[in-house]
Design an enzyme around this catalytic site. Structure first.
Site: not given
Ligand code: NAP
Length: 304
Positions: A62, A106, A129
């Site tokens: 990412k 995460q 997200d």
């Protein structure tokens, strides 16, 4: 058997890597334009707790993707003994930091930290997200939202590959909050890129193979390597494999192979189109995370 040693005509492979690359080129062009017009570049932050090998790889990819499109990025690493209160305090800091346009925490988190509490602590306009209940609710209601990256990546991949969805029966296997449930909602939307009739299956579904065989499109998001076999697929179906499980493999330098939820060697000869693992859904997830970050920076979804 892995995708690279099964012979499938390239025209049937759904190349998520290339499609994600196309999206990144578009994002990079927009970032360059915005910078030239005097705007700050979008800034994504990622919180990584602990040393899970998969999570380390995902976060690294990412951050690299941010560099590739001209974003700024910040990686915040914590040991897995960080307390829930400490992590929530970091989230609160990022919420207030005007330099940061969007951030992710995460998953998975260590067992002593409640992921729902952490997700709910993220300001919806920085939740790139797309996991916050506010964004999920807005998605369900058909309002502009930061959409969860993997589900929106699947819809985008189908659209950009010219795969017709309208009126098709789509069977989604798996009902998680991050993949199965949202992708089933998105694919059922009254949109040109969706309009599917969706059946959502899970571990209590009876006659799963029978149901799958009625599908024009199968989305497998289970986390069980090679679970979907040839007897579950109607000839000509489109197969989207979301699974990414690390399976020990002494022949690989890394010591593992990434396995999808679909038995590729059995299913690929039957499918009209199929995603490989890796190189299918995974790269799209990252591309959509970047797109969400750009949208957050522009205040497009939740005006600043
Ligand atoms: P998850 O939270 O573990 O959910 C798995 C789902 O599969 C659950 O709904 C479960 O049903 C269902 N399931 C398990 N065994 C089943 C069975 N025998 N028959 C039917 N359904 C079954 O997993 P997830 O987070 O959605 O992730 C799924 C996979 O996608 C994993 O391999 C993950 O690594 C991968 N993934 C990939 C990406 C990417 O970008 N490529 C992104 C996210 C996730 P119940 O609800 O009944 O337990």
């Amino acid at each position: 058997m892995t995708p690279e040693n099964v012979l499938v005509e390239t025209s049937r492979l759904i190349d998520g890597k290339q499609t994600a690359e196309d999206i990144k080129v578009e994002i990079a062009a927009e970032v360059a334009q915005r910078r030239a017009a005097g705007h700050k570049v979008p800034h994504l932050a990622a919180i990584l707790v602990g040393h899970d090998g998969g999570s380390e790889t995902y976060v690294r990819n990412k951050v690299l993707a941010c560099e590739r499109v001209g974003f700024a990025s910040t990686l915040l690493r914590y040991e897995d003994d960080i307390t829930e209160a400490e992590l929530l305090a970091k989230v609160a800091e990022l919420n207030e930091d005007p330099e940061i346009d969007g951030f992710i925490v995460q998953l998975p988190l260590p067992r002593h930290i409640d992921p729902d509490k952490v997700i709910e602590a993220i300001r919806p306009e920085k939740d790139v997200d797309g996991f916050h209940p506010m964004n999920i609710g807005r998605m369900v209601a058909g309002l502009p939202a930061l959409l969860p990256a993997t589900p929106s990546g699947i819809v985008e991949l189908l659209a950009r590959q010219g795969i017709k969805t309208s009126g098709k029966h789509c069977v989604v296997i798996g009902r998680s909050n991050i993949v199965g449930t949202p992708v089933s909602i998105l694919l059922a939307k009254n949109l040109d890129t969706a309009n599917c009739t969706v059946t959502l299956c899970h571990s209590r579904t009876q006659n799963l193979a029978d149901i799958c065989r009625t599908a024009d499109i199968v989305v497998a998001a289970i986390g069980r390597p090679e679970f979907v076999t040839a007897d579950m697929i109607k000839p000509g179906a489109v197969v989207i494999d979301v699974g990414t499980t690390r399976v020990a493999d002494a022949s690989k330098k890394s010591g593992f192979t990434l396995k999808g939820d679909v038995n590729f060697s059995e299913v690929a000869p039957l499918a009209s189109r199929i995603t490989p693992v890796p190189g299918g859904v995974g790269p799209m997830t990252i591309a959509m995370l970047l797109l969400n970050t750009l949208r957050a920076a522009k205040g497009e979804i939740h005006p600043k």
